[in-house]
Write a protein that holds these residues in place. Structure first.
Motif: not given
Length: 264
Positions: A22-23, A70-72, A238-242, A249-250
């Motif tokens: 739903s995002r 995906a969250v970010a 992984q969190e830091a790289m995201a 990406l934006r």
């Protein structure tokens, strides 16, 4: 907390799991090599536990990175639920690497001498439903007026056949290079990562099947991200790289929207 890349991802009854459908963000994120699970009826393919944890069986760290991205980016994530050694979902059925008898330097006993019926069973159980779900996910977004940008997330080893790899972020494209080129430019501007276009693989190596099937065929911008797996070895990394890659990406997606697609 997400699993570290040494742990086995939980098995699921289906070949694909979609998180956050739903995002409403611009991306659809796909992780074809998310899991090293080897459920029945295929079992361990004759491999020992260490071999099943190794890169030959999956892309270590890729799922945690994909989930954080995906969250970010407020994006849905489609992830594979079984090891790529049973079926590599980024390869078409006729490709030798779809069910490899050998991966890098390791023989895969359970893939030796598969006949047509064996291969068809895996295609029908894993490949067809996986890609059907992705097509449906994209179609539903298109119907809602959301024109998605396809991003696949992978990882690669720091050393390959004894040779170190200096590249840290590889950005790979299929026929449409706009998004990949924009990501390289933004990564150079915003990060200190060693980034390279079409490395350590390229479309010539047969690694863009998912991009071609769902991105190129639908006229959607698409890209494959390859992160060196020592940089995303656990959940904090992984969190830091995201967090580093999400702004890249934006900005790249904005640049791509502003750049007309070349026509032949």
């Amino acid at each position: 907390m997400r699993e570290s890349m040494e742990a086995e991802v939980p098995q699921h009854e289906t070949p694909i799991r979609i998180e956050g459908e739903s995002r409403d963000g611009a991306c659809v994120i796909i992780c074809e090599h998310a899991s090293n699970a080897m459920p029945a009826p295929w079992g361990d393919l004759g491999l020992d536990p260490e071999q099943r944890k190794a890169h030959i069986a999956w892309d270590p760290g890729a799922l945690g990175l994909a989930q954080a991205l995906a969250v970010a980016l407020d994006a849905p994530l489609a992830q594979a639920c079984q090891s790529r050694l049973i079926y590599d979902l980024n390869r078409p059925p006729q490709h030798p690497g779809a069910m490899p008898e050998r991966s890098e330097t390791t023989d895969i006993p359970g893939n030796r001498d598969l006949d047509g019926a064996d291969r068809l069973a895996r295609v029908e159980a894993l490949y067809l439903p996986f890609h059907a779900e992705i097509r449906a996910l994209i179609a539903r977004r298109l119907a809602r007026g959301l024109s998605p940008i396809l991003v696949t997330v992978h990882s690669f080893t720091p050393i390959y056949f004894g040779k170190p790899r200096a590249v840290e972020l590889g950005v790979i494209h299929d026929a449409d290079a706009r998004l990949a080129e924009a990501i390289v430019a933004q990564a150079d501007a915003q990060t200190d990562l060693a980034v390279q276009l079409n490395a350590p693989y390229s479309a010539r190596d047969g690694v863009t099947h998912t991009l071609a099937l769902h991105g190129t065929a639908m006229g959607l911008p698409n890209v494959m991200l390859e992160l060196r797996n020592d940089l995303i070895a656990d959940s904090p990394a992984q969190e830091a790289m995201a967090a580093r890659l999400a702004p890249v990406l934006r900005a790249a997606m904005d640049d791509t929207r502003a750049t007309p697609k070349e026509t032949v």
